[in-house]
Design a protein around this motif. Structure first.
Motif, PDB file in Angstrom:
ATOM      1  N   GLU A   1       0.834  -1.201   0.000  1.00  0.00           N
ATOM      2  CA  GLU A   1       0.000   0.000   0.000  1.00  0.00           C
ATOM      3  C   GLU A   1       0.869   1.253   0.000  1.00  0.00           C
ATOM      4  N   PHE A   2       0.497   2.179  -0.857  1.00  0.00           N
ATOM      5  CA  PHE A   2       1.283   3.418  -0.992  1.00  0.00           C
ATOM      6  C   PHE A   2       0.448   4.623  -0.569  1.00  0.00           C
ATOM      7  N   THR A   3       1.150   5.640  -0.112  1.00  0.00           N
ATOM      8  CA  THR A   3       0.475   6.912   0.169  1.00  0.00           C
ATOM      9  C   THR A   3       1.333   8.042  -0.386  1.00  0.00           C
ATOM     10  N   LEU A   4       0.698   9.166  -0.651  1.00  0.00           N
ATOM     11  CA  LEU A   4       1.479  10.374  -0.938  1.00  0.00           C
ATOM     12  C   LEU A   4       1.714  11.037   0.412  1.00  0.00           C
ATOM     13  N   ASN A   5       2.980  11.201   0.736  1.00  0.00           N
ATOM     14  CA  ASN A   5       3.294  11.518   2.113  1.00  0.00           C
ATOM     15  C   ASN A   5       4.595  12.334   2.161  1.00  0.00           C
ATOM     16  N   GLU A   6       4.536  13.484   2.748  1.00  0.00           N
ATOM     17  CA  GLU A   6       5.706  14.373   2.738  1.00  0.00           C
ATOM     18  C   GLU A   6       6.901  13.836   3.519  1.00  0.00           C
ATOM     19  N   SER A   7       6.649  12.844   4.351  1.00  0.00           N
ATOM     20  CA  SER A   7       7.794  12.259   5.058  1.00  0.00           C
ATOM     21  C   SER A   7       8.022  10.810   4.610  1.00  0.00           C
ATOM     22  N   GLY A   8       7.561  10.474   3.395  1.00  0.00           N
ATOM     23  CA  GLY A   8       7.711   9.107   2.879  1.00  0.00           C
ATOM     24  C   GLY A   8       9.150   8.735   2.578  1.00  0.00           C
ATOM     25  N   GLU A   9       9.368   7.434   2.392  1.00  0.00           N
ATOM     26  CA  GLU A   9      10.725   6.937   2.113  1.00  0.00           C
ATOM     27  C   GLU A   9      11.178   7.279   0.689  1.00  0.00           C
ATOM     28  N   LEU A  10      10.198   7.465  -0.214  1.00  0.00           N
ATOM     29  CA  LEU A  10      10.540   7.688  -1.619  1.00  0.00           C
ATOM     30  C   LEU A  10      10.376   9.155  -1.997  1.00  0.00           C
ATOM     31  N   GLY A  11      11.339   9.634  -2.759  1.00  0.00           N
ATOM     32  CA  GLY A  11      11.221  11.000  -3.272  1.00  0.00           C
ATOM     33  C   GLY A  11      11.083  10.962  -4.779  1.00  0.00           C
ATOM     34  N   TYR A  12      10.253  11.851  -5.326  1.00  0.00           N
ATOM     35  CA  TYR A  12      10.094  11.913  -6.783  1.00  0.00           C
ATOM     36  C   TYR A  12      10.691  13.241  -7.244  1.00  0.00           C
ATOM     37  N   GLY A  13      11.847  13.148  -7.893  1.00  0.00           N
ATOM     38  CA  GLY A  13      12.563  14.356  -8.292  1.00  0.00           C
ATOM     39  C   GLY A  13      13.568  14.756  -7.223  1.00  0.00           C
ATOM     40  N   ARG A  14      14.398  15.739  -7.563  1.00  0.00           N
ATOM     41  CA  ARG A  14      15.460  16.166  -6.639  1.00  0.00           C
ATOM     42  C   ARG A  14      14.921  16.944  -5.452  1.00  0.00           C
ATOM     43  N   ASN A  15      15.796  17.097  -4.481  1.00  0.00           N
ATOM     44  CA  ASN A  15      15.536  17.970  -3.323  1.00  0.00           C
ATOM     45  C   ASN A  15      14.318  17.591  -2.492  1.00  0.00           C
ATOM     46  N   THR A  16      13.969  16.325  -2.467  1.00  0.00           N
ATOM     47  CA  THR A  16      12.856  15.935  -1.599  1.00  0.00           C
ATOM     48  C   THR A  16      13.387  15.535  -0.229  1.00  0.00           C
ATOM     49  N   GLY A  17      14.694  15.219  -0.166  1.00  0.00           N
ATOM     50  CA  GLY A  17      15.297  14.800   1.090  1.00  0.00           C
ATOM     51  C   GLY A  17      14.971  13.365   1.464  1.00  0.00           C
TER      52      GLY A  17
END
Ligand SMILES: [Zn+2]
Length: 473
Positions: free
Chosen positions: A29-45
């Motif tokens: 299960e996936f969520t859009l989440n600002e502290s998620g493990e995955l980043g999409y694009g640069r500078n997501t940390g």
């Protein structure tokens, strides 16, 4: 399986949609989440990164991952090798064919396989989107230890009913004369009476040629433990709104009544073989479906367009299916070659690139039509079966669900013209029976399975663009 939730730092709606597909494909299960493990694009940390590419072209879109790509993904890479979201969008939204000229499409608006990006990349037998998703899941497992399951491979058996009346059978012809006379259409009756000598000549020439194979097909498939679904047209070519390309039979004839009864008793399904012009006019579509349901007495929840004829591009036609309440459609395919028309080999709810929304009608990829394999006169039974073997091996390898469309006239060895085609069909059934890793089913059973067993995991997440955006589907 230890289930995991994974978060993606992004607000991209197509990325959310792709994650919905992934949930169906993996159980994660996936969520859009600002502290998620995955980043999409640069500078997501984020710890792990998916690079962002605005748009791929037919030359730059990632190729089918190889065994080497598979091995490389197991090393400690923290950036996925390509933008999986844009790559999936390239295929699902048909971005490779936007600027193609008219000559790449035939007169029925079907994309020529030879001219297609699919031909350039996946050779017709590989569901490239499944391959991307598999590589992505492997990466998640290597980096995050996320376990996943993948769907069982499945083959859906279907038959288009295009020319079911045996050429030597004049009873349907006589019925049509009586029927048009009784309905007061004397012009049609006269024209039919005039063509009677021709029909009689045909009967003498082709007396033993059998195209009416319904009972034989259910018996043959039953021998191997399978059932299938039949797509009947309900607007013959002499009806109002029809095209000369439409069928030459009328399901109101008594013989069809017996066939519907037989199919019902044998657990077969029926769907609408939408008429050539149905894509242009919602009222035609609605009337055809209602007529088929009324005359068959069976439920009709899905369709496939005759000649695969849809609008160009086909998104408004897929939207039309939703407007008339269809549950599934199987019309997005190549005509003259086996292949994955949108690169994907699982049932899915299409993303309409024009509206940026999900079309809530399940699209089941039809990958092999009889003619696509056998139009070439040099194709032999053995060479066709060898080609099928390659496709089925990939169905297993990529956990795909694919539909097969074999016409009624060519699914049983009842006539000389399609004898070779029928032999290939029986060879295919034999192969499938010996194949423990591939389920064989009908579209109706597939939809029921989705609705009942996987409703939480599948239906919800297939509309994931909404779910992940945090709004109701
Ligand atoms: Zn057809």
């Amino acid at each position: 399986m230890s289930k995991r939730h994974i978060g993606l730092r992004s607000a991209d709606s197509f990325a959310a949609y792709t994650l919905g597909l992934l949930t169906h494909f993996s159980g994660i299960e996936f969520t859009l989440n600002e502290s998620g493990e995955l980043g999409y694009g640069r500078n997501t940390g984020a710890t792990l990164l998916i690079p962002k590419i605005d748009r791929y072209t037919v030359d730059t879109v990632p190729k089918v991952p190889t065994d080497e790509d598979d091995q490389r993904i197991e090393t400690a890479i923290t950036t996925f090798p390509f933008d999986v979201f844009s790559a999936v969008r390239f295929w699902l939204c048909d971005e490779g064919h936007k600027s193609y000229s008219g000559t790449d499409f035939d007169r029925h608006q079907r994309l020529a396989y030879q001219a297609s990006a699919q031909n350039q990349h996946a050779h017709g037998s590989i569901p490239i989107v499944n391959a991307y998703l598999s590589l992505f899941l492997k990466w998640l497992r290597c980096r995050l230890g996320t376990d996943y399951q993948r769907p069982r491979a499945a083959v859906i058996l279907t038959h288009d009913v295009d020319q079911p009346v045996s050429p030597g059978d004049i009873s349907h012809h006589l019925w049509r004369i009586a029927s048009s006379t009784m309905s007061g259409n004397l012009r049609a009756s006269l024209s039919l009476i005039r063509s009677t000598p021709n029909q009689l000549r045909k009967r003498i020439q082709t007396g033993s040629e059998q195209y009416w194979n319904f009972e034989k097909i259910t018996e043959l498939e039953g021998k191997y433990g399978f059932k299938s679904t039949y797509f009947f047209a309900s607007r013959p070519r002499w009806f109002k709104g029809a095209s000369p390309y439409d069928v030459d039979y009328d399901i109101r004839a008594k013989a069809f009544k017996r066939v519907f009864q037989h199919l019902h008793e044998n657990g077969a399904g029926i769907g609408l073989h939408a008429s050539y012009n149905a894509c242009e006019d919602q009222s035609l579509f609605v009337a055809e479906r209602a007529r088929l349901a009324r005359l068959s007495g069976m439920e009709c929840i899905g369709c496939r367009h005759h000649y695969w004829h849809m609008k160009t591009p086909f998104w408004p036609t897929l939207d039309l299916h939703a407007q008339v309440g269809m549950t599934y459609d199987m019309s997005v395919a190549f005509n003259e070659s086996p292949g994955y028309r949108l690169g994907i080999g699982i049932p899915f709810y299409p993303w309409n690139p024009k509206t940026g929304d999900v079309i809530p009608v399940m699209q089941i990829p039809t990958v092999i039509m009889d003619g696509a394999l056998l139009y070439n006169p040099n194709q032999t039974v053995d060479s066709a079966l060898a080609e099928l073997d390659v496709i089925l091996d990939n169905v297993k390898k990529y956990h795909a669900t694919v539909a097969i469309d074999w016409h009624v006239r060519s699914s049983y060895q009842g006539n000389r013209k399609y004898e070779k085609w029928a032999k290939v069909y029986e060879g295919l059934l034999k192969r499938l029976q010996m194949e423990p890793d591939i389920d064989v089913t009908t579209p109706e059973m597939l939809c029921g399975h989705w609705r009942v067993d996987r409703s939480k995991e599948t239906i919800d997440t297939q509309k994931a663009a909404h779910v992940l955006r945090g709004t109701d589907a």
